[in-house]
Write a protein that holds these residues in place. Sequence first.
Motif, short mmCIF file in Angstrom:
data_model
loop_
_atom_site.label_atom_id
_atom_site.label_comp_id
_atom_site.label_asym_id
_atom_site.label_seq_id
_atom_site.Cartn_x
_atom_site.Cartn_y
_atom_site.Cartn_z
N SER A 88 1.30 9.83 -4.75
CA SER A 88 1.94 11.09 -4.39
C SER A 88 2.78 11.63 -5.55
CB SER A 88 2.81 10.90 -3.15
OG SER A 88 2.03 10.49 -2.05
N ALA A 89 3.42 10.74 -6.30
CA ALA A 89 4.18 11.16 -7.48
C ALA A 89 3.25 11.76 -8.53
CB ALA A 89 4.97 9.98 -8.05
N VAL A 90 2.09 11.13 -8.72
CA VAL A 90 1.10 11.68 -9.65
C VAL A 90 0.66 13.05 -9.17
CG1 VAL A 90 -1.21 11.35 -10.65
CG2 VAL A 90 0.36 9.40 -10.45
N HIS A 91 0.45 13.18 -7.88
CA HIS A 91 0.10 14.48 -7.28
C HIS A 91 1.18 15.51 -7.65
CE1 HIS A 91 -1.68 16.92 -3.86
NE2 HIS A 91 -0.51 17.53 -4.05
N GLY A 92 2.44 15.11 -7.53
CA GLY A 92 3.54 16.00 -7.89
C GLY A 92 3.48 16.43 -9.35
N LEU A 93 3.13 15.51 -10.23
CA LEU A 93 2.95 15.87 -11.64
C LEU A 93 1.81 16.87 -11.81
CD1 LEU A 93 3.35 12.37 -13.34
CD2 LEU A 93 4.94 14.30 -13.47
N LYS A 114 0.83 -1.20 0.00
CA LYS A 114 0.00 0.00 0.00
C LYS A 114 0.86 1.25 0.00
CE LYS A 114 -3.14 2.73 2.79
NZ LYS A 114 -3.72 2.95 4.10
N VAL A 115 1.91 1.25 0.80
CA VAL A 115 2.79 2.42 0.87
C VAL A 115 3.42 2.69 -0.49
CG1 VAL A 115 4.94 3.31 1.87
CG2 VAL A 115 3.20 2.32 3.35
N VAL A 116 3.82 1.63 -1.19
CA VAL A 116 4.39 1.81 -2.54
C VAL A 116 3.36 2.47 -3.46
CG1 VAL A 116 5.20 0.57 -4.59
CG2 VAL A 116 6.08 -0.05 -2.33
N LEU A 117 2.12 2.01 -3.39
CA LEU A 117 1.07 2.58 -4.23
C LEU A 117 0.73 4.01 -3.84
CD1 LEU A 117 -1.30 -0.49 -4.64
CD2 LEU A 117 0.38 0.40 -6.28
N VAL A 118 0.76 4.31 -2.53
CA VAL A 118 0.50 5.68 -2.10
C VAL A 118 1.66 6.60 -2.49
CG1 VAL A 118 -0.01 7.18 -0.12
CG2 VAL A 118 -1.05 4.93 -0.25
N LEU A 119 2.88 6.05 -2.50
CA LEU A 119 4.01 6.82 -3.03
C LEU A 119 3.79 7.14 -4.51
CD1 LEU A 119 7.04 5.08 -1.31
CD2 LEU A 119 6.41 7.49 -1.10
N ALA A 120 3.31 6.17 -5.27
CA ALA A 120 3.00 6.39 -6.68
C ALA A 120 1.91 7.45 -6.84
CB ALA A 120 2.59 5.08 -7.35
N VAL A 176 -5.31 7.19 -13.99
CA VAL A 176 -4.22 6.69 -13.14
C VAL A 176 -4.58 6.73 -11.65
CG1 VAL A 176 -1.80 7.01 -12.46
CG2 VAL A 176 -2.46 7.15 -14.88
N PRO A 177 -5.07 7.87 -11.12
CA PRO A 177 -5.45 7.87 -9.70
C PRO A 177 -6.55 6.85 -9.39
CG PRO A 177 -5.31 10.11 -10.51
CD PRO A 177 -5.19 9.22 -11.70
N MET A 203 -6.18 3.95 -6.69
CA MET A 203 -7.15 3.90 -5.59
C MET A 203 -7.78 2.51 -5.47
SD MET A 203 -10.73 5.99 -5.19
CE MET A 203 -11.37 5.19 -6.66
N ILE A 204 -8.15 1.93 -6.59
CA ILE A 204 -8.76 0.59 -6.56
C ILE A 204 -7.80 -0.42 -5.94
CG2 ILE A 204 -9.49 -1.34 -8.03
CD1 ILE A 204 -10.67 0.86 -9.94
#
Length: 140
Positions: free
Chosen positions: A92-97, A84-90, A123-124, A128-129
């Motif tokens: 967060s990266a999308v958020h950064g974009l 989950k943390v890996v996916l939330v990091l991803a 992508v989000p 999320m799913i």
Amino acid sequence: MYEWIKALHVIAVISWMAGMLYLPRLFVYHCGAPAGSREDETFKVMERRLLTIIMNPAMVVTWAVGLWLAWDGGSYTTGWLKAKVVLVLALSAVHGLFVRWVKDFAHGRNARSEKFYRIINEVPTLLMIAIVILVVVKPF
């Protein structure tokens, strides 16, 4: 107290995801607005406010409270939480974009198409799913 903190986490996640799902849709519509038009300026304000008033604070609360829950609940060693943390990091990266693209639109430098933002909008949702499945099913 743990359950109240968990409720805060769920509220923050919902708020963050609302923005993550809506902002790329604003980008799609913003692509069609003529540069310098009233519509263009309105989208700039909407995007900036969504990002700074809702999304950024919600992401910070999501991370802070989520990390506390993982530590206090002792689940930080479980496989599902690590995934989950890996996916939330991803996410967060999308958020950064998204942050970068809000700045691009604000300075009239958007170089991406409406179609690009329609695809990115998914992508989000996919992240999320996967995150929800990990949290609810806890497959490992």
